[in-house]
Motif scaffolding. Structure first.
Motif, PDB file in Angstrom:
ATOM      1  N   GLU A   1      31.706  55.076  48.731  1.00  0.00           N
ATOM      2  CA  GLU A   1      32.880  55.207  49.592  1.00  0.00           C
ATOM      3  C   GLU A   1      34.143  55.324  48.754  1.00  0.00           C
ATOM      4  OE1 GLU A   1      31.170  51.908  49.991  1.00  0.00           O
ATOM      5  OE2 GLU A   1      29.625  53.047  51.035  1.00  0.00           O
ATOM      6  N   ASN A   2      34.188  54.568  47.679  1.00  0.00           N
ATOM      7  CA  ASN A   2      35.357  54.561  46.814  1.00  0.00           C
ATOM      8  C   ASN A   2      34.887  54.852  45.384  1.00  0.00           C
ATOM      9  OD1 ASN A   2      37.693  54.133  45.443  1.00  0.00           O
ATOM     10  ND2 ASN A   2      38.005  52.031  46.147  1.00  0.00           N
ATOM     11  N   PRO A   3      35.051  56.061  44.903  1.00  0.00           N
ATOM     12  CA  PRO A   3      34.544  56.418  43.580  1.00  0.00           C
ATOM     13  C   PRO A   3      35.143  55.602  42.438  1.00  0.00           C
ATOM     14  CG  PRO A   3      35.223  58.371  44.784  1.00  0.00           C
ATOM     15  CD  PRO A   3      35.662  57.190  45.576  1.00  0.00           C
ATOM     16  N   GLY A   4      36.348  55.109  42.590  1.00  0.00           N
ATOM     17  CA  GLY A   4      36.982  54.328  41.547  1.00  0.00           C
ATOM     18  C   GLY A   4      36.516  52.883  41.509  1.00  0.00           C
ATOM     19  N   GLN A   5      35.688  52.497  42.470  1.00  0.00           N
ATOM     20  CA  GLN A   5      35.244  51.110  42.561  1.00  0.00           C
ATOM     21  C   GLN A   5      34.400  50.698  41.361  1.00  0.00           C
ATOM     22  OE1 GLN A   5      36.417  49.347  45.056  1.00  0.00           O
ATOM     23  NE2 GLN A   5      35.432  47.447  44.471  1.00  0.00           N
ATOM     24  N   ILE A   6      33.534  51.585  40.876  1.00  0.00           N
ATOM     25  CA  ILE A   6      32.679  51.268  39.735  1.00  0.00           C
ATOM     26  C   ILE A   6      33.549  50.969  38.517  1.00  0.00           C
ATOM     27  CG2 ILE A   6      30.994  52.212  38.118  1.00  0.00           C
ATOM     28  CD1 ILE A   6      29.730  53.677  40.485  1.00  0.00           C
ATOM     29  N   ARG A   7      34.538  51.791  38.291  1.00  0.00           N
ATOM     30  CA  ARG A   7      35.439  51.598  37.157  1.00  0.00           C
ATOM     31  C   ARG A   7      36.184  50.269  37.265  1.00  0.00           C
ATOM     32  NH1 ARG A   7      40.567  55.475  35.722  1.00  0.00           N
ATOM     33  NH2 ARG A   7      41.109  54.484  33.765  1.00  0.00           N
ATOM     34  N   GLU A   8      36.652  49.954  38.461  1.00  0.00           N
ATOM     35  CA  GLU A   8      37.410  48.727  38.663  1.00  0.00           C
ATOM     36  C   GLU A   8      36.523  47.492  38.482  1.00  0.00           C
ATOM     37  OE1 GLU A   8      40.735  46.831  38.707  1.00  0.00           O
ATOM     38  OE2 GLU A   8      40.708  48.990  38.973  1.00  0.00           O
ATOM     39  N   ILE A   9      35.285  47.549  38.910  1.00  0.00           N
ATOM     40  CA  ILE A   9      34.359  46.431  38.719  1.00  0.00           C
ATOM     41  C   ILE A   9      34.097  46.230  37.231  1.00  0.00           C
ATOM     42  CG2 ILE A   9      31.985  45.641  39.080  1.00  0.00           C
ATOM     43  CD1 ILE A   9      32.082  47.034  41.814  1.00  0.00           C
ATOM     44  N   ARG A  10      33.882  47.322  36.505  1.00  0.00           N
ATOM     45  CA  ARG A  10      33.646  47.220  35.059  1.00  0.00           C
ATOM     46  C   ARG A  10      34.840  46.575  34.353  1.00  0.00           C
ATOM     47  NH1 ARG A  10      33.410  52.656  33.410  1.00  0.00           N
ATOM     48  NH2 ARG A  10      33.476  51.863  31.300  1.00  0.00           N
ATOM     49  N   ARG A  11      36.029  46.967  34.747  1.00  0.00           N
ATOM     50  CA  ARG A  11      37.228  46.416  34.125  1.00  0.00           C
ATOM     51  C   ARG A  11      37.417  44.937  34.467  1.00  0.00           C
ATOM     52  NH1 ARG A  11      42.015  50.819  33.801  1.00  0.00           N
ATOM     53  NH2 ARG A  11      40.854  52.331  32.586  1.00  0.00           N
ATOM     54  N   THR A  12      37.086  44.560  35.686  1.00  0.00           N
ATOM     55  CA  THR A  12      37.199  43.157  36.084  1.00  0.00           C
ATOM     56  C   THR A  12      36.207  42.303  35.306  1.00  0.00           C
ATOM     57  OG1 THR A  12      37.922  43.811  38.297  1.00  0.00           O
ATOM     58  CG2 THR A  12      37.121  41.565  38.028  1.00  0.00           C
ATOM     59  N   ILE A  13      34.989  42.797  35.121  1.00  0.00           N
ATOM     60  CA  ILE A  13      33.998  42.078  34.321  1.00  0.00           C
ATOM     61  C   ILE A  13      34.520  41.914  32.898  1.00  0.00           C
ATOM     62  CG2 ILE A  13      31.687  42.217  33.294  1.00  0.00           C
ATOM     63  CD1 ILE A  13      30.776  43.569  35.920  1.00  0.00           C
ATOM     64  N   ALA A  14      35.122  42.954  32.356  1.00  0.00           N
ATOM     65  CA  ALA A  14      35.663  42.884  30.997  1.00  0.00           C
ATOM     66  C   ALA A  14      36.780  41.849  30.905  1.00  0.00           C
ATOM     67  CB  ALA A  14      36.168  44.254  30.567  1.00  0.00           C
ATOM     68  N   ARG A  15      37.642  41.774  31.923  1.00  0.00           N
ATOM     69  CA  ARG A  15      38.707  40.773  31.929  1.00  0.00           C
ATOM     70  C   ARG A  15      38.116  39.363  31.893  1.00  0.00           C
ATOM     71  NH1 ARG A  15      40.733  43.848  36.282  1.00  0.00           N
ATOM     72  NH2 ARG A  15      42.313  45.281  35.532  1.00  0.00           N
ATOM     73  N   MET A  16      37.080  39.164  32.686  1.00  0.00           N
ATOM     74  CA  MET A  16      36.474  37.836  32.763  1.00  0.00           C
ATOM     75  C   MET A  16      35.773  37.470  31.466  1.00  0.00           C
ATOM     76  SD  MET A  16      35.092  37.656  36.620  1.00  0.00           S
ATOM     77  CE  MET A  16      36.235  37.519  37.971  1.00  0.00           C
ATOM     78  N   LYS A  17      35.084  38.418  30.872  1.00  0.00           N
ATOM     79  CA  LYS A  17      34.413  38.145  29.603  1.00  0.00           C
ATOM     80  C   LYS A  17      35.432  37.891  28.492  1.00  0.00           C
ATOM     81  CE  LYS A  17      29.958  40.178  30.245  1.00  0.00           C
ATOM     82  NZ  LYS A  17      29.031  39.412  29.430  1.00  0.00           N
ATOM     83  N   THR A  18      36.552  38.577  28.532  1.00  0.00           N
ATOM     84  CA  THR A  18      37.610  38.350  27.555  1.00  0.00           C
ATOM     85  C   THR A  18      38.161  36.932  27.693  1.00  0.00           C
ATOM     86  OG1 THR A  18      38.202  40.681  27.551  1.00  0.00           O
ATOM     87  CG2 THR A  18      39.875  39.129  26.757  1.00  0.00           C
ATOM     88  N   GLU A  19      38.354  36.501  28.917  1.00  0.00           N
ATOM     89  CA  GLU A  19      38.847  35.139  29.155  1.00  0.00           C
ATOM     90  C   GLU A  19      37.825  34.102  28.691  1.00  0.00           C
ATOM     91  OE1 GLU A  19      41.326  32.022  30.270  1.00  0.00           O
ATOM     92  OE2 GLU A  19      41.766  34.148  30.001  1.00  0.00           O
ATOM     93  N   GLN A  20      36.551  34.341  28.950  1.00  0.00           N
ATOM     94  CA  GLN A  20      35.512  33.426  28.483  1.00  0.00           C
ATOM     95  C   GLN A  20      35.534  33.330  26.961  1.00  0.00           C
ATOM     96  OE1 GLN A  20      32.019  35.201  30.213  1.00  0.00           O
ATOM     97  NE2 GLN A  20      31.950  33.700  31.875  1.00  0.00           N
ATOM     98  N   ASN A  21      35.654  34.458  26.292  1.00  0.00           N
ATOM     99  CA  ASN A  21      35.685  34.474  24.843  1.00  0.00           C
ATOM    100  C   ASN A  21      36.936  33.772  24.313  1.00  0.00           C
ATOM    101  OD1 ASN A  21      34.773  35.130  22.288  1.00  0.00           O
ATOM    102  ND2 ASN A  21      35.942  37.029  22.239  1.00  0.00           N
ATOM    103  N   ARG A  22      38.064  33.978  24.964  1.00  0.00           N
ATOM    104  CA  ARG A  22      39.303  33.332  24.545  1.00  0.00           C
ATOM    105  C   ARG A  22      39.182  31.808  24.654  1.00  0.00           C
ATOM    106  NH1 ARG A  22      43.505  30.943  26.433  1.00  0.00           N
ATOM    107  NH2 ARG A  22      42.899  31.140  28.601  1.00  0.00           N
ATOM    108  N   ARG A  23      38.529  31.337  25.701  1.00  0.00           N
ATOM    109  CA  ARG A  23      38.368  29.890  25.886  1.00  0.00           C
ATOM    110  C   ARG A  23      37.423  29.284  24.851  1.00  0.00           C
ATOM    111  NH1 ARG A  23      38.062  29.072  32.456  1.00  0.00           N
ATOM    112  NH2 ARG A  23      40.047  30.079  32.888  1.00  0.00           N
ATOM    113  N   THR A  24      36.396  30.006  24.463  1.00  0.00           N
ATOM    114  CA  THR A  24      35.464  29.450  23.484  1.00  0.00           C
ATOM    115  C   THR A  24      36.092  29.398  22.089  1.00  0.00           C
ATOM    116  OG1 THR A  24      34.440  31.609  23.081  1.00  0.00           O
ATOM    117  CG2 THR A  24      33.401  30.195  24.717  1.00  0.00           C
ATOM    118  N   LEU A  25      36.992  30.317  21.798  1.00  0.00           N
ATOM    119  CA  LEU A  25      37.630  30.340  20.491  1.00  0.00           C
ATOM    120  C   LEU A  25      38.795  29.361  20.391  1.00  0.00           C
ATOM    121  CD1 LEU A  25      37.667  34.165  19.772  1.00  0.00           C
ATOM    122  CD2 LEU A  25      36.097  32.438  18.870  1.00  0.00           C
ATOM    123  N   ALA A  26      39.338  28.972  21.537  1.00  0.00           N
ATOM    124  CA  ALA A  26      40.508  28.079  21.522  1.00  0.00           C
ATOM    125  C   ALA A  26      40.147  26.651  21.251  1.00  0.00           C
ATOM    126  CB  ALA A  26      41.240  28.171  22.858  1.00  0.00           C
TER     127      ALA A  26
END
Length: 67
Positions: A42-67
């Protein structure tokens, strides 16, 4: 499905981050399955947005483990 921005992601707890990443990965699998079966999403850009959101969350997880 809610799209999380960096500000929203930083406010989630560690457990919530893991749960949300799992949910988003399952949703991504469903969207990709629909597309590979020949259907149009229905929304072709949805796949891209989900991938980017996952990347944001993984970046935050990595930032917390390094802090």
């Amino acid at each position: 499905m809610a799209i999380f921005r960096a500000r929203d992601v930083s406010q989630l707890s560690d457990v919530e981050l893991v749960e949300q990443v799992d949910k988003l990965k399952m949703e991504l699998i469903q969207y990709r399955g629909k597309v590979s079966a020949g259907g149009a999403p229905e929304n072709p850009g949805q796949i891209r947005e989900i991938r980017r959101t996952i990347a944001r969350m993984k970046t935050e997880q990595n930032r917390r483990t390094l802090a």
